[in-house]
Structures are given as C-alpha cells and as structure tokens.
Design a protein around this motif. Structure first.
Motif, PDB file in Angstrom:
ATOM      1  N   HIS A   1       0.901  -1.199   0.113  1.00  0.00           N
ATOM      2  CA  HIS A   1       0.111  -0.027   0.163  1.00  0.00           C
ATOM      3  C   HIS A   1       0.847   1.161  -0.081  1.00  0.00           C
ATOM      4  O   HIS A   1       0.562   2.279  -0.594  1.00  0.00           O
ATOM      5  CB  HIS A   1      -0.833   0.035   1.165  1.00  0.00           C
ATOM      6  N   ARG A   2       1.795   1.410   0.890  1.00  0.00           N
ATOM      7  CA  ARG A   2       2.852   2.561   0.992  1.00  0.00           C
ATOM      8  C   ARG A   2       3.443   2.765  -0.565  1.00  0.00           C
ATOM      9  O   ARG A   2       3.233   4.068  -1.015  1.00  0.00           O
ATOM     10  CB  ARG A   2       3.811   2.288   1.781  1.00  0.00           C
TER      11      ARG A   2
ATOM     12  N   LYS B   1      -8.224  -1.157   3.360  1.00  0.00           N
ATOM     13  CA  LYS B   1      -7.648  -1.318   4.983  1.00  0.00           C
ATOM     14  C   LYS B   1      -6.976  -2.850   4.870  1.00  0.00           C
ATOM     15  O   LYS B   1      -7.267  -3.713   4.222  1.00  0.00           O
ATOM     16  CB  LYS B   1      -8.771  -1.274   6.057  1.00  0.00           C
ATOM     17  N   PRO B   2      -6.074  -2.900   5.847  1.00  0.00           N
ATOM     18  CA  PRO B   2      -5.382  -1.971   6.854  1.00  0.00           C
ATOM     19  C   PRO B   2      -4.657  -1.026   5.695  1.00  0.00           C
ATOM     20  O   PRO B   2      -4.127  -1.469   4.774  1.00  0.00           O
ATOM     21  CB  PRO B   2      -4.503  -2.797   7.592  1.00  0.00           C
ATOM     22  N   PRO B   3      -4.702   0.387   6.283  1.00  0.00           N
ATOM     23  CA  PRO B   3      -4.139   1.403   5.336  1.00  0.00           C
ATOM     24  C   PRO B   3      -2.808   1.271   4.993  1.00  0.00           C
ATOM     25  O   PRO B   3      -2.354   0.919   3.691  1.00  0.00           O
ATOM     26  CB  PRO B   3      -4.242   2.475   6.006  1.00  0.00           C
ATOM     27  N   VAL B   4      -1.960   0.771   5.939  1.00  0.00           N
ATOM     28  CA  VAL B   4      -0.502   0.511   5.610  1.00  0.00           C
ATOM     29  C   VAL B   4      -0.072  -0.400   6.914  1.00  0.00           C
ATOM     30  O   VAL B   4      -0.672  -0.194   8.024  1.00  0.00           O
ATOM     31  CB  VAL B   4       0.518   1.600   5.385  1.00  0.00           C
TER      32      VAL B   4
ATOM     33  N   ALA C   1       4.774   4.943  10.429  1.00  0.00           N
ATOM     34  CA  ALA C   1       5.711   5.461   9.739  1.00  0.00           C
ATOM     35  C   ALA C   1       5.369   5.438   8.226  1.00  0.00           C
ATOM     36  O   ALA C   1       5.668   6.466   7.579  1.00  0.00           O
ATOM     37  CB  ALA C   1       7.222   4.843   9.991  1.00  0.00           C
ATOM     38  N   ASP C   2       4.954   4.229   7.953  1.00  0.00           N
ATOM     39  CA  ASP C   2       4.446   4.079   6.499  1.00  0.00           C
ATOM     40  C   ASP C   2       3.282   5.431   6.104  1.00  0.00           C
ATOM     41  O   ASP C   2       3.447   5.736   4.946  1.00  0.00           O
ATOM     42  CB  ASP C   2       3.965   2.940   6.137  1.00  0.00           C
ATOM     43  N   TYR C   3       2.301   5.307   7.142  1.00  0.00           N
ATOM     44  CA  TYR C   3       1.087   6.207   6.919  1.00  0.00           C
ATOM     45  C   TYR C   3       1.743   7.819   6.729  1.00  0.00           C
ATOM     46  O   TYR C   3       1.269   8.387   5.987  1.00  0.00           O
ATOM     47  CB  TYR C   3       0.157   6.307   8.130  1.00  0.00           C
ATOM     48  N   ALA C   4       2.514   7.965   7.689  1.00  0.00           N
ATOM     49  CA  ALA C   4       3.095   9.452   7.573  1.00  0.00           C
ATOM     50  C   ALA C   4       3.996   9.608   6.190  1.00  0.00           C
ATOM     51  O   ALA C   4       3.996  10.566   5.703  1.00  0.00           O
ATOM     52  CB  ALA C   4       4.190   9.587   8.710  1.00  0.00           C
TER      53      ALA C   4
ATOM     54  N   THR D   1      -6.512   7.834  12.550  1.00  0.00           N
ATOM     55  CA  THR D   1      -6.918   7.559  13.969  1.00  0.00           C
ATOM     56  C   THR D   1      -6.946   6.100  14.229  1.00  0.00           C
ATOM     57  O   THR D   1      -6.670   5.645  15.422  1.00  0.00           O
ATOM     58  CB  THR D   1      -8.327   8.277  14.253  1.00  0.00           C
ATOM     59  N   SER D   2      -7.623   5.344  13.493  1.00  0.00           N
ATOM     60  CA  SER D   2      -7.859   3.867  13.903  1.00  0.00           C
ATOM     61  C   SER D   2      -6.390   3.054  13.875  1.00  0.00           C
ATOM     62  O   SER D   2      -6.311   2.280  14.666  1.00  0.00           O
ATOM     63  CB  SER D   2      -9.040   3.151  12.791  1.00  0.00           C
ATOM     64  N   LEU D   3      -5.588   3.435  12.844  1.00  0.00           N
ATOM     65  CA  LEU D   3      -4.158   2.960  12.970  1.00  0.00           C
ATOM     66  C   LEU D   3      -3.474   3.161  14.034  1.00  0.00           C
ATOM     67  O   LEU D   3      -2.762   2.353  14.719  1.00  0.00           O
ATOM     68  CB  LEU D   3      -3.552   3.360  11.702  1.00  0.00           C
TER      69      LEU D   3
END
Length: 385
Positions: free
Chosen positions: A90-91, A108-111, A115-118, A331-333
């Motif tokens: 995903h990232r 989902k899961p997003p990443v 750190a990957d989300y950022a 938020t959920s991550l």
C-alpha cells in the motif's frame, strides 16, 4: 501536487490496482454504479498476474490491462486509483499514484505502520489534493449518518459507556496460507486486519481517545501475530469503552454499543449494516414522540464501498480533503498501534505518544520479546552460504 486535469464537466478516470476478491466484489461494482450515474469510467487495471488482469478487464469492460503500475500511471494518467493489494504494497503504490497526480482510495489496513502512513501523507497535495483515503465503508450509510447526528447534537445525552466487538471465526485452514498471521505480510492479527473496521466506526462516532490498556494472546493458531485481543479505552470526552477482537468465535458478530445518558444505541451485524441493524433504547422518562423521532432513520442506505466512493468523488470534484484521509484516516491505525504497545509491554499508552523513535512507530510488534518475528538464522547456523 494538484490533479493533472480539471474534473469539472467530465467523468473521473479510475484505475484498479489488484484484481482479487475485494476488487471484483466491491471496488469494481461501486465504480460501475457511479459510471451508470455518469461520474466515473474505469480506464485500466493492474496486476502482477497477466492472465488475471486480462480476465478482470474482459469481464468488466475495462480497456487497458497492465502488469506495470508505473507504466499505467504514465500512459493512462488516471484521476483516481483504487488499491486492492496486500497491505505491504500500500505505501509504495499509494506514493506512486499520488506523485502521478492521482487521488488514492486504499483498502484497509491502510499501511503496516504509522511510519508508512506518514510517508504517504507527505506526498499528498497541500490545498486541493490529490489525497489518499482509506476504505472504512462502515462509516457511511444512513444508519451511521443518523446516529452520528444524534450524538453530535447531544440529543441522546453524554455518551458514557461503549463496547466494540469484532468476534469472528477463522480456522486452521485459513492460516495455512503462508502470508496470513505474519507481521511482514498481514501487518497484524485480528486487531489490525479484522476489528479495525468496528474500531474505526467507534472512533468516528465518539471522537478522539485519550488512553488505552490492552492484552493480547495466541490461544489457538500457530501465528506470529495475536489471535485475540481485549482493550480498555478512555475517550477524551470521558466515555469508557471495551474492545474485543477475535478470530476464535464460532458465533460471529460485529457489534458497537454506546450507553448515553438518555438512550442506548446498538449496532449488531457482521460485514455490513443497514437501518435495521441499529437499535435505540430510550431511558425511562424519555417522551415517546422523542424516542420515535430517534428511531426514524429515513430512507435505508446500507453501509458500502459505493457510499464511501460516492462521497470521495464529490470531494474530488470540490478539491476538498475527503473523510478517512489524513489525520482522520490515521486515528484507527494509531489506536491499533497503541493497543499492541500496551498489550506487548504491559503499560497504559496515551494518545499521541507513539511517534518517531518509538519502536511501535515502525513496526506494530515493536520488536517486543515473544511477539517480534524470529530472526533468520545467520550463515553458519544451519543456513548454507
């Protein structure tokens, strides 16, 4: 970066990345419905399996099949990319799409990590997109919309006690697939891969959390991750909540219950909900006409990928950040990371404390003893050079 072309007055050009079950069963039907409404057109699909992507395109009437994401982005220049691949991809795929000027709608899961989300957030546009949004379809639909309004307006009084339950069942055969139950490939256990939907909906209804205390265990399955977790959560508004995530529960259910001063709201379903899955029980003394108004959810619009995609498309046309993106999508991550940190280190975790430098920022297992993946043997320790 702004979208490559203006969206006013034309269909949004979409591409699907990954052609597995979630793409076939949810993403493509939602895109097709919006195509019927004149909103979208699917111009391409990408998969590493050439046969699979060609069959997917033939079945869906999609003109261009690719096995190379970068080539597709260069040649088709989509406005929207929907990502239906495993979490570990995903990232990289989200960043590639954003850099090409496409908005992202990612399963989902997003990443796998904060750190990957950022890293994905850092590639988003500043003012009008493109943005990356996460698929949290349980937030959308008439039931959630109605209850969210009642809570926001204070009609039900202060929320006091909540329960969030994702108790599902996955057998040994499910975990015989090599990538399941592994941190590197699935990103986590039922808290990350199953219960994240209900936890996200609870957060959407109740707002920010302030602290979490959790436990996790492997009770049945031979996996790296947990197969059950429980947590106590305090919300910023004072609400006290319990969370249970399990893949050990033959009687499967997804449930959220919120006890407010003037009523109890309960949602009971499995993989999606309609108005009939919501129940509101007024407290003693609440006037009957007021309780009747609470129970009037209006026309039934079930939670679905379609409803979230419809709102995302509207945000794209307005050049506005969509729900379930940026800080709202994180938020959920953050709650999952805090749940794991609390469970694996036996501490209470405060909101906002997991950031750069914290081991749980770069790995959901946090390198915690007993939970981190076993290190590969060094050369000379049974592994040939």
């Amino acid at each position: 970066m702004s979208p490559l072309t203006p969206l006013d007055g034309r269909r949004i050009r979409a591409a699907v990345i990954g052609t597995g079950a979630i793409a076939r069963g949810s993403h493509l039907p939602a895109l097709a419905e919006l195509a019927e409404e004149g909103e979208t057109e699917v111009v391409a699909a990408v998969d590493i399996d050439a046969t699979a992507v060609e069959e997917f395109c033939a079945a869906g009437g999609i003109p261009h099949a690719y096995t190379d994401l970068d080539r597709m982005l260069r040649e088709q220049r989509p406005d929207l990319v929907t990502i239906c691949t495993p979490p570990t991809l995903h990232r990289e795929q989200s960043i590639a799409a954003l850099r090409a000027g496409a908005w992202v709608w990612c399963e989902k899961p997003p990443v796998p990590t904060l750190a990957d989300y950022a890293a994905v957030e850092a590639e988003e546009g500043v003012e009008s997109g493109p943005y990356s949004s996460i698929v949290f379809q349980h937030r959308f639909g008439s039931g959630t919309r109605h209850v969210s309004r009642l809570l926001a307006e204070g009609a039900l009084g202060r929320p006091l006690v909540a329960h969030c339950q994702t108790t599902w069942y996955r057998d040994t055969a499910y975990y015989s697939v090599p990538w399941r139950g592994r941190w590197a490939t699935e990103g986590g256990g039922p808290a990350m891969g199953h219960g994240i939907h209900q936890m996200d909906l609870m957060l959407d209804l109740l707002g920010p959390w302030s602290e979490v205390r959790a436990m996790a265990a492997r009770l049945v399955h031979d996996v790296e991750t947990e197969d059950v977790s429980t947590a106590l959560v305090r919300f910023r508004n004072g609400t006290m909540a319990t969370i249970v995530n399990s893949v050990l529960s033959p009687d499967e259910v997804s449930r959220i219950r919120i006890d407010c001063e003037r009523a109890t709201v309960e949602l009971t379903h499995l993989y999606g909900h309609s108005n009939a899955n919501w129940h509101i029980t007024p407290a003693v003394g609440v006037p009957g006409d007021e309780a009747a108004a609470w129970r009037d959810f209006g026309p039934d619009v079930p939670s679905s990928h379609l409803e979230q995609l419809r709102e995302l498309v509207a945000s794209m046309r307005a050049g506005e950040r969509p729900r379930s993106s940026g800080a709202d999508g994180r938020t959920s991550l953050e709650l999952v990371a805090a749940l794991y940190k609390s469970a694996f280190t036996d501490v209470t975790v405060k909101a906002g404390e997991i950031g750069p430098g914290d081991p749980f920022y770069t790995a959901m297992h946090g390198d915690a003893p007993g939970w981190a993946p076993a290190a590969a043997p060094a050369v000379g320790e049974g592994v040939p050079a």
